[in-house]
Scaffold this motif. Structure first.
Motif, PDB file in Angstrom:
ATOM      1  N   SER A 131      15.866   5.955   0.533  1.00 37.11           N
ATOM      2  CA  SER A 131      16.991   5.211  -0.038  1.00 37.11           C
ATOM      3  C   SER A 131      17.446   4.049   0.833  1.00 37.11           C
ATOM      4  O   SER A 131      18.260   3.226   0.393  1.00 37.11           O
ATOM      5  CB  SER A 131      18.171   6.161  -0.286  1.00 37.11           C
ATOM      6  N   ILE A 132      16.944   3.939   2.080  1.00 37.35           N
ATOM      7  CA  ILE A 132      17.332   2.800   2.924  1.00 37.35           C
ATOM      8  C   ILE A 132      16.772   1.488   2.389  1.00 37.35           C
ATOM      9  O   ILE A 132      17.237   0.410   2.761  1.00 37.35           O
ATOM     10  CB  ILE A 132      16.863   2.995   4.386  1.00 37.35           C
TER      11      ILE A 132
ATOM     12  N   THR B  72      16.402  -1.484  -0.024  1.00 43.27           N
ATOM     13  CA  THR B  72      17.341  -2.104  -0.960  1.00 43.27           C
ATOM     14  C   THR B  72      16.685  -2.506  -2.277  1.00 43.27           C
ATOM     15  O   THR B  72      17.354  -2.549  -3.314  1.00 43.27           O
ATOM     16  CB  THR B  72      17.980  -3.359  -0.334  1.00 43.27           C
ATOM     17  N   GLU B  73      15.390  -2.815  -2.264  1.00 45.21           N
ATOM     18  CA  GLU B  73      14.705  -3.174  -3.508  1.00 45.21           C
ATOM     19  C   GLU B  73      13.218  -2.869  -3.383  1.00 45.21           C
ATOM     20  O   GLU B  73      12.598  -3.185  -2.370  1.00 45.21           O
ATOM     21  CB  GLU B  73      14.908  -4.653  -3.839  1.00 45.21           C
TER      22      GLU B  73
ATOM     23  N   SER C 203      20.342 -13.009  -1.610  1.00 47.03           N
ATOM     24  CA  SER C 203      20.742 -12.114  -0.525  1.00 47.03           C
ATOM     25  C   SER C 203      19.716 -12.170   0.598  1.00 47.03           C
ATOM     26  O   SER C 203      18.524 -12.373   0.348  1.00 47.03           O
ATOM     27  CB  SER C 203      20.892 -10.683  -1.037  1.00 47.03           C
TER      28      SER C 203
ATOM     29  N   THR D 166      17.018 -11.197   3.480  1.00 44.45           N
ATOM     30  CA  THR D 166      15.983 -10.176   3.629  1.00 44.45           C
ATOM     31  C   THR D 166      15.662 -10.025   5.113  1.00 44.45           C
ATOM     32  O   THR D 166      15.395 -11.014   5.792  1.00 44.45           O
ATOM     33  CB  THR D 166      14.708 -10.577   2.866  1.00 44.45           C
TER      34      THR D 166
END
Length: 224
Positions: A20-21, A23-24, A71, A73
């Motif tokens: 889950s760390i 982001t995409e 956003s 990266t």
């Protein structure tokens, strides 16, 4: 970032196991004609599509998508969509970047943790030859050319990646060496993939991949 060609069966499993760390999750479908795109989207991934065949083409298409994001990266992780890697080990892969400020970390498919038959004899020989030549030319400590890898995004851009087919992975490692970036390896588990490999699963693919790898090594080995 997951380059994928006809990985409909495996792609949902890969996405499900990603920590889950992240982001995409970006799946780069390389002209897939099965349900790879549908299954990847259903599993929660962003899908970009590249019609021109080639592992590098798929990765470059994914990088185009990332470049357009508003956003920031920080780190890009690459892994295959065939479920041969263990996506849950991604956390271990990025630790040296986050904690030790390395630029690039390779997931090394170590023998003791490889499932029997997960790497073919040509793959094992090719990896050994390539990493030996890299030690000779660059005093490299790489032991593998595995697809599971993490790199700081800014450093990835600095590499100015070009290869559009099977030479993508070795090009990245050679440019990391040539530019003096900080790198390391993390031992990884590896299992038999779902489906037939598009590279090692065919004689043509294995030969073409081997030739591309050697071309990149000798190109940079003699380049001033």
């Amino acid at each position: 970032m997951i380059p994928a060609y006809n990985e409909a069966e495996s792609i949902p499993l890969v996405i499900k196991d990603i920590p889950s760390i992240v982001t995409e999750v970006i799946v780069c479908s390389n002209n897939s004609n099965d349900d790879t795109v549908i299954n990847a989207r259903d599993a929660g991934a962003t899908v970009v599509e590249e019609a021109t065949p080639g592992y590098g083409n798929a990765c470059l298409k994914g990088m185009e998508y990332v470049a357009a994001l508003t956003s920031p990266t920080d780190i890009i992780v690459f892994l295959d969509g065939d479920y041969s890697d263990y996506p849950e080990q991604l956390t271990q892969l990025v630790v040296p970047i986050v904690e030790d400020n390395l630029d690039f970390v390779l997931g090394a498919r170590v023998k003791k943790w490889r499932e029997k038959g997960s790497m073919t004899i040509p793959q094992i020989f090719g990896n050994g030859l390539a990493t030996t030549l890299m030690r000779f030319f660059f005093k490299s400590t790489f032991t593998d050319l595995g697809p599971f890898r993490a790199i700081k995004y800014d450093q990835l851009l600095e590499l100015e990646m070009q290869d559009r087919t099977y030479g993508w992975t070795v090009e990245m490692q050679l440019k990391v060496l040539k530019k003096g970036m900080r790198y390391g390896e993390v031992p990884m588990k590896y299992r038999n993939r779902i489906g037939v490999s598009k590279v090692s699963g065919t004689m043509k693919g294995a030969i073409f991949a081997g030739v591309k790898i050697l071309i990149w090594i000798f190109k940079y080995g003699f380049k001033k």
